[in-house]
Design a protein around this motif. Structure first.
Motif, PDB file in Angstrom:
ATOM      1  N   UNK A 145       0.818  -1.214   0.000  1.00  0.00           N
ATOM      2  CA  UNK A 145       0.000   0.000   0.000  1.00  0.00           C
ATOM      3  C   UNK A 145       0.852   1.265   0.000  1.00  0.00           C
ATOM      4  N   UNK A 146       2.020   1.199   0.616  1.00  0.00           N
ATOM      5  CA  UNK A 146       2.819   2.432   0.665  1.00  0.00           C
ATOM      6  C   UNK A 146       3.198   2.894  -0.743  1.00  0.00           C
ATOM      7  N   UNK A 155      -0.142   8.085  -5.188  1.00  0.00           N
ATOM      8  CA  UNK A 155      -1.294   8.986  -5.111  1.00  0.00           C
ATOM      9  C   UNK A 155      -0.891  10.370  -4.627  1.00  0.00           C
ATOM     10  N   UNK A 156      -0.038  10.403  -3.603  1.00  0.00           N
ATOM     11  CA  UNK A 156       0.410  11.700  -3.078  1.00  0.00           C
ATOM     12  C   UNK A 156       1.239  12.458  -4.108  1.00  0.00           C
ATOM     13  N   UNK A 157       2.089  11.751  -4.782  1.00  0.00           N
ATOM     14  CA  UNK A 157       2.904  12.399  -5.821  1.00  0.00           C
ATOM     15  C   UNK A 157       2.025  12.966  -6.924  1.00  0.00           C
ATOM     16  N   UNK A 158       1.010  12.200  -7.254  1.00  0.00           N
ATOM     17  CA  UNK A 158       0.109  12.660  -8.306  1.00  0.00           C
ATOM     18  C   UNK A 158      -0.639  13.919  -7.856  1.00  0.00           C
ATOM     19  N   UNK A 159      -1.093  13.920  -6.591  1.00  0.00           N
ATOM     20  CA  UNK A 159      -1.813  15.081  -6.063  1.00  0.00           C
ATOM     21  C   UNK A 159      -0.883  16.300  -6.010  1.00  0.00           C
ATOM     22  N   UNK A 160       0.320  16.069  -5.516  1.00  0.00           N
ATOM     23  CA  UNK A 160       1.277  17.181  -5.428  1.00  0.00           C
ATOM     24  C   UNK A 160       1.598  17.719  -6.825  1.00  0.00           C
ATOM     25  N   UNK A 194      -8.061   9.862  -9.471  1.00  0.00           N
ATOM     26  CA  UNK A 194      -7.045   8.820  -9.686  1.00  0.00           C
ATOM     27  C   UNK A 194      -6.238   8.604  -8.414  1.00  0.00           C
ATOM     28  N   UNK A 195      -5.885   9.719  -7.741  1.00  0.00           N
ATOM     29  CA  UNK A 195      -5.117   9.615  -6.500  1.00  0.00           C
ATOM     30  C   UNK A 195      -5.934   8.876  -5.439  1.00  0.00           C
ATOM     31  N   UNK A 196      -7.212   9.183  -5.368  1.00  0.00           N
ATOM     32  CA  UNK A 196      -8.093   8.514  -4.398  1.00  0.00           C
ATOM     33  C   UNK A 196      -8.133   7.006  -4.670  1.00  0.00           C
ATOM     34  N   UNK A 197      -8.252   6.677  -5.955  1.00  0.00           N
ATOM     35  CA  UNK A 197      -8.283   5.260  -6.320  1.00  0.00           C
ATOM     36  C   UNK A 197      -7.011   4.556  -5.867  1.00  0.00           C
ATOM     37  N   UNK A 198      -5.902   5.220  -6.101  1.00  0.00           N
ATOM     38  CA  UNK A 198      -4.624   4.596  -5.742  1.00  0.00           C
ATOM     39  C   UNK A 198      -4.492   4.409  -4.244  1.00  0.00           C
ATOM     40  N   UNK A 199      -4.947   5.433  -3.515  1.00  0.00           N
ATOM     41  CA  UNK A 199      -4.752   5.390  -2.064  1.00  0.00           C
ATOM     42  C   UNK A 199      -5.755   4.450  -1.398  1.00  0.00           C
ATOM     43  N   UNK A 200      -6.987   4.460  -1.844  1.00  0.00           N
ATOM     44  CA  UNK A 200      -8.025   3.735  -1.121  1.00  0.00           C
ATOM     45  C   UNK A 200      -8.512   2.447  -1.781  1.00  0.00           C
ATOM     46  N   UNK A 224       3.429 -11.812 -12.366  1.00  0.00           N
ATOM     47  CA  UNK A 224       2.733 -11.128 -11.282  1.00  0.00           C
ATOM     48  C   UNK A 224       1.977  -9.940 -11.854  1.00  0.00           C
ATOM     49  N   UNK A 225       0.750  -9.740 -11.383  1.00  0.00           N
ATOM     50  CA  UNK A 225       0.041  -8.530 -11.810  1.00  0.00           C
ATOM     51  C   UNK A 225      -0.749  -7.967 -10.629  1.00  0.00           C
ATOM     52  N   UNK A 226      -0.906  -6.622 -10.637  1.00  0.00           N
ATOM     53  CA  UNK A 226      -1.652  -5.955  -9.572  1.00  0.00           C
ATOM     54  C   UNK A 226      -3.087  -5.809 -10.056  1.00  0.00           C
ATOM     55  N   UNK A 227      -4.022  -6.164  -9.174  1.00  0.00           N
ATOM     56  CA  UNK A 227      -5.413  -6.235  -9.592  1.00  0.00           C
ATOM     57  C   UNK A 227      -6.294  -5.656  -8.496  1.00  0.00           C
ATOM     58  N   UNK A 228      -7.505  -5.211  -8.849  1.00  0.00           N
ATOM     59  CA  UNK A 228      -8.466  -4.743  -7.847  1.00  0.00           C
ATOM     60  C   UNK A 228      -9.015  -5.949  -7.099  1.00  0.00           C
ATOM     61  N   UNK A 229      -9.136  -5.784  -5.779  1.00  0.00           N
ATOM     62  CA  UNK A 229      -9.617  -6.915  -4.980  1.00  0.00           C
ATOM     63  C   UNK A 229     -11.100  -6.779  -4.655  1.00  0.00           C
ATOM     64  N   UNK A 230     -11.667  -5.627  -4.901  1.00  0.00           N
ATOM     65  CA  UNK A 230     -13.072  -5.436  -4.567  1.00  0.00           C
ATOM     66  C   UNK A 230     -13.493  -4.028  -4.935  1.00  0.00           C
ATOM     67  N   UNK A 231     -14.713  -3.635  -4.537  1.00  0.00           N
ATOM     68  CA  UNK A 231     -15.192  -2.283  -4.905  1.00  0.00           C
ATOM     69  C   UNK A 231     -14.427  -1.200  -4.143  1.00  0.00           C
ATOM     70  N   UNK A 232     -14.276  -0.054  -4.778  1.00  0.00           N
ATOM     71  CA  UNK A 232     -13.563   1.068  -4.167  1.00  0.00           C
ATOM     72  C   UNK A 232     -14.512   1.765  -3.187  1.00  0.00           C
ATOM     73  N   UNK A 233     -14.024   2.140  -1.970  1.00  0.00           N
ATOM     74  CA  UNK A 233     -14.900   2.868  -1.035  1.00  0.00           C
ATOM     75  C   UNK A 233     -15.394   4.177  -1.659  1.00  0.00           C
TER      76      UNK A 233
END
Lengths: 389, 202
Positions: free
Chosen positions: A266-267, A273-278, A331-337, A349-358
């Motif tokens: 997650x980090x 996400x923070x870099x994108x926001x900044x 996009x930043x929210x998606x990445x963070x949450x 190996x691939x990174x995938x969504x595990x469920x619905x986004x809050x």
């Protein structure tokens, strides 16, 4: 593929159970060797596990230290369950042969007949060939190819979706190590893990497999077909980490991780996400600063038309900058949450969504954004034009 | 089909002794009678022979792999004189050895059958007692396989379109061929042909 439930020994008449793995059996009453010749019987083979306990543990530790996984995963993950299963595959081997009419194209050049002279007489002597034109054509000649050889096909004999396994991934992994197959002792396998039941009928596989072996024109014939069952050991490890359960499956014969789901680091996502926001903030600041500078130095303010200049500035900011910032923040929210997981498969190996986004706090902004986009696309521009903006 | 018909006693049709063979075998052996009994369809006995290891071809304890050795006479009819002459120039093939053992490796046939057929004098046969890998190949299809083997061989000399080839079997035997383990492969003890590591499954 259902066989008889009980058999009678031809030597002593004792009732014996049909064999599970081998055609050769011993009558438990008279001790005579017998041969079981039931047509649907399949010999069974095993790809023996190639990993020792230490090697499996080391491989698991290395896996949990992966770059996309949380840095404390290898220390904090708790192994709560491990289960070895033997997955069944149909192995179809045999011989096929026939004569294929293939045909062969050949480019042929021929000299055309002499061109007639104006006076109607044909040329004679050395000059004759200078008036002949080569004619090129492609001729199809008869050609055949004799084929006689072995074939080998591998098909899953049970639905692999229960193991979250991709059929192709595992088949490819297994094909490379088929050489290691040894006769299977079904009782021993049952004592070491779960022997998965065959739930795909051989008839269906033969229908597919034999068609693949025979040519479309039917010129190739299957002369020998020896179906067998091949058991592939896989071990599923279940970990607990951060209140969640994660599983990974290793194919033990080839020592390859074939499926699994692990937490995403997650980090990394938060940092991105923070870099994108900044970055967006910096960009927006620069953009606003540039526009404000241009407007304040423009002729409108000098001419006392500052009110209209400010309105135009807001319009530019609203139309160009607001959607961009909103998209970036989303996009930043998606990445963070967003709940992300790392999935393992034969392809890597691939990174995938595990469920619905809050639910995002940007929801009102998104609604406004949708309005803007709708307005832009749906003719709001005309209205703005009519308002003189 | 009744339960009785599905179980056959594994005894030699000649001496009544117990037949030898592994759990996956479809061909069983009686060493005293030098017989191999194919259990495909109904039990059928064939002569059992052993190929003698050639001197200098590998060392160590050999593993014997079974082959069907089919002798016969091939004849063909070519549509033109040119092809007839091309086929006549070919070295005649000797007895054909078809691998009878189960192997997860494809293409063993290409490596072994034709090469043994081109070197018949190198394969000396005699009696033997050593255990043999399980045999599974049904001998019923061997004549057609032999016909195609010959046709493929003729095709090396000239195209076989329109060529009729016949193969008349004259003798069939079950032959155990020795293979020895070398670094990362097997080598046959007759011609030294390499077979990949997993080509022979014990």
């Amino acid at each position: 593929m259902s066989g008889p439930r009980a058999l009678s020994c031809p030597e002593c008449g004792g009732t014996v159970a049909p064999p599970l793995a081998a055609r050769k059996m011993i009558c438990e009453f008279c001790g005579k060797p017998l041969f079981y010749r039931e047509a649907g019987f399949l010999p069974r083979y095993l790809l023996p596990p190639s990993m020792s306990e230490q090697e499996l543990q080391a491989a698991a530790r290395t896996l949990l230290r992966g770059r996309w996984l949380p840095s404390d995963l290898s220390r904090r993950a708790l192994l709560v369950r491990r289960q070895r299963s033997y997955l069944p595959f149909y192995l179809l081997t045999g011989k096929r042969g026939g004569v294929l009419a293939t045909g062969r194209e050949r480019v042929v050049q021929e000299l055309s007949p002499s061109l007639p002279r104006q006076d109607g007489a044909a040329l004679r002597g050395p000059l004759q060939h200078s008036f002949e034109r080569p004619k090129t054509e492609v001729r199809l000649e008869e050609d055949s190819r004799v084929i006689l050889g072995d074939f080998r096909y591998l098909y899953p004999a049970a639905a692999l979706s229960n193991w979250d396994l991709l059929d192709v991934d595992l088949r490819d992994a297994v094909k490379e190590i088929l050489d290691r197959a040894v006769p299977a002792d079904m009782e021993e396998l049952a004592g070491q893990g779960e022997v998965v039941d065959v739930d795909i009928p051989l008839e269906r596989i033969l229908d597919i497999g034999v068609k693949a072996v025979q040519s479309a024109a039917g010129e190739l014939k299957v002369m020998q077909l020896q179906p067998a069952l091949l058991y592939v050991p896989v071990q599923t490890l279940t970990f607990r980490y951060g209140g969640q359960f994660y599983t990974v499956t290793v194919e033990e014969a080839g020592a390859r991780w074939v499926s699994g789901r692990l937490p995403f680091r997650r980090d990394y996502a938060v940092l991105a996400g923070l870099l994108m926001t900044a970055g967006l903030g910096l960009f927006a600041g620069q953009f606003l600063s540039a526009i404000a500078g241009a407007v304040s130095e423009g002729p409108e303010l000098a001419q006392g038309q500052g009110r209209w200049a400010v309105v135009r500035l807001l319009a530019v900011v609203g139309v160009l900058l607001f959607p961009l910032i909103a998209l970036g923040l989303n996009a930043a929210w998606l990445m963070i949450r967003a709940p992300l997981v790392v999935r393992l498969g034969g392809g890597g190996v691939r990174v995938d969504a595990a469920g619905p986004v809050p639910k995002s706090p940007m929801a009102p902004v998104n609604a406004l954004l949708r309005f803007f986009v709708g307005a832009l696309l749906g003719g709001a521009a005309k209205e703005l034009e009519r308002w003189g903006l | 089909m009744t339960g009785e018909a599905l179980l056959i006693p594994l005894v030699c049709p000649r001496c009544g002794g117990e037949l030898e063979g592994g759990e996956k075998a479809l061909v069983f052996l009686c060493h005293p009678c030098r017989l191999a009994v194919s259990m495909h369809r109904s039990p059928r006995p064939f002569p059992l022979l052993y190929a003698t290891p050639a001197a200098g071809k590998g060392s160590g304890e050999p593993v014997y792999a079974p082959f069907w050795r089919l002798e016969g006479k091939a004849s063909w009819r070519a549509p033109d004189e040119e092809r007839r002459r091309a086929y006549d120039r070919l070295t005649p093939l000797g007895p054909l050895f078809f691998p009878a053992f189960w192997s997860p490796r494809a293409a063993l046939y290409d490596n072994l059958t034709l090469r043994y057929a081109l070197a018949p004098a190198s394969i000396l046969l005699g009696p033997g007692e050593a255990p043999v890998l399980d045999g599974v190949l049904d001998p019923a299809d061997l004549p057609e396989m032999a016909r195609l083997t010959w046709l493929a061989y003729l095709d090396r000399a000239s195209d076989v379109s329109g060529v009729e080839c016949l193969f008349e079997p004259t003798g069939l035997a079950y032959v155990a061929v020795p293979f020895v383990r070398e670094a990362d492969h097997w080598a046959d003890g007759v011609l030294g042909i390499h077979v990949p590591e997993g080509g022979l499954v014990r």
